[in-house]
Design a protein around this motif. Sequence first.
Motif, PDB file in Angstrom:
ATOM      1  N   PRO A  66      -6.397  -6.321  -2.128  1.00 15.96           N
ATOM      2  CA  PRO A  66      -4.991  -6.206  -2.454  1.00 15.96           C
ATOM      3  C   PRO A  66      -4.875  -5.772  -4.117  1.00 15.96           C
ATOM      4  CG  PRO A  66      -5.371  -7.897  -0.817  1.00 15.96           C
ATOM      5  CD  PRO A  66      -6.753  -7.385  -1.303  1.00 15.96           C
ATOM      6  N   GLU A  89      -1.789 -10.875   2.274  1.00 16.51           N
ATOM      7  CA  GLU A  89      -0.813  -9.625   1.721  1.00 16.51           C
ATOM      8  C   GLU A  89      -0.072  -9.019   2.716  1.00 16.51           C
ATOM      9  OE1 GLU A  89       0.475  -7.282  -1.372  1.00 16.51           O
ATOM     10  OE2 GLU A  89      -0.568  -8.998  -1.405  1.00 16.51           O
ATOM     11  N   MET A  90      -0.502  -8.827   3.888  1.00 18.04           N
ATOM     12  CA  MET A  90       0.521  -8.252   5.055  1.00 18.04           C
ATOM     13  C   MET A  90       1.315  -9.291   5.543  1.00 18.04           C
ATOM     14  SD  MET A  90      -0.576  -5.227   5.332  1.00 18.04           S
ATOM     15  CE  MET A  90      -2.070  -3.979   5.117  1.00 18.04           C
ATOM     16  N   ARG A 147       2.766 -11.592   3.673  1.00 12.81           N
ATOM     17  CA  ARG A 147       3.641 -11.464   2.399  1.00 12.81           C
ATOM     18  C   ARG A 147       4.828 -10.331   2.632  1.00 12.81           C
ATOM     19  NH1 ARG A 147       4.690  -9.586  -2.524  1.00 12.81           N
ATOM     20  NH2 ARG A 147       2.812  -8.131  -2.506  1.00 12.81           N
ATOM     21  N   ARG A 148       4.024  -9.001   2.859  1.00 11.73           N
ATOM     22  CA  ARG A 148       4.817  -7.911   2.507  1.00 11.73           C
ATOM     23  C   ARG A 148       5.683  -7.691   3.907  1.00 11.73           C
ATOM     24  NH1 ARG A 148       0.605  -3.028   1.230  1.00 11.73           N
ATOM     25  NH2 ARG A 148      -0.399  -3.924  -0.816  1.00 11.73           N
ATOM     26  N   HIS A 149       5.201  -7.947   5.138  1.00 13.65           N
ATOM     27  CA  HIS A 149       5.867  -7.567   6.485  1.00 13.65           C
ATOM     28  C   HIS A 149       6.372  -8.682   7.347  1.00 13.65           C
ATOM     29  CE1 HIS A 149       4.367  -3.454   5.206  1.00 13.65           C
ATOM     30  NE2 HIS A 149       3.214  -3.932   5.276  1.00 13.65           N
TER      31      HIS A 149
END
Length: 286
Positions: free
Chosen positions: A279, A253-254, A256-258
């Motif tokens: 998440p 998730e991190m 994908r986000r950052h």
Amino acid sequence: MSHNATNWAIRQRGLKPATKLVLWHLCDRHNPDQGCFPSQDKLAHDCEMSRSSLNEHLKILEKKGLIRRDQRVNETTKRQQSTSYIFAFEEGFVCASQNMPTPHVVEPCPETGHGAVSGKIPEPCPENDKSRVQNPDTNLVREPVREPSEARERAGGGAFSKFWNDWSEVHRPDKREAAEAVFLKLSESDQIAAVEHAGEYQRLQVLRSKPALMFPYLRNRLFADLINAPPTDHDGEFIITPDRPEWSEWLGEMRRRHGEPIAQGIVRQKKIIVKTRWPVRHTKAA
């Protein structure tokens, strides 16, 4: 209290709600170093049932090989003490049925909890000479105790009473009946989990500076996030480390986000601090 013991109780299947509630309260009294030996009065009070009903559920648990009840005697006075409960998950556990025959089992004394209950031939109770615990199925004269109705006991009424009483009065809803209706729609295992983790949920909400609302806790099954949960920090946020099952989900998730550089920095740091255990996408999928 042993969380490992209560988690073990929750995982047991094929038990009626009242019997499972007795097992949970027994495990809640378990100390890994000292053992488990609550008095009959205390255990019956915790489970909100009479001693006669309590002993019927203990018999079921013993027959199923989940517990063994052993007599304790004070080495100095030679007087019988409250029963010691041994659990199937403990090292060296032997079922009572494997230990010796049980035709001469004597129930604990109703006043003191004394008495042999594991198939051993006992000495008389020091206060009452003989046990007088009722057999609720055969005794024509029933003791004047207030019993929960069978339907309520099946539905987990005793579990809800504990849940309600343990919840902060400040954040209890106005109508107990409405909250109980939501609680009783949960499965047996969810009811027990909701009771067990209510205190931890309220503690975390205080750290998060948020109200501990009962209806969202039950309707959204927020207690599920606290079963075998990762540790939390002083702000009530979850600390996710590489050994946790949530790690790969959060790392993805991190990423994908950052982006990859941030993800690699998290890998080096070996820690992610987040507000939710999983998440949001994972939570919705579940």
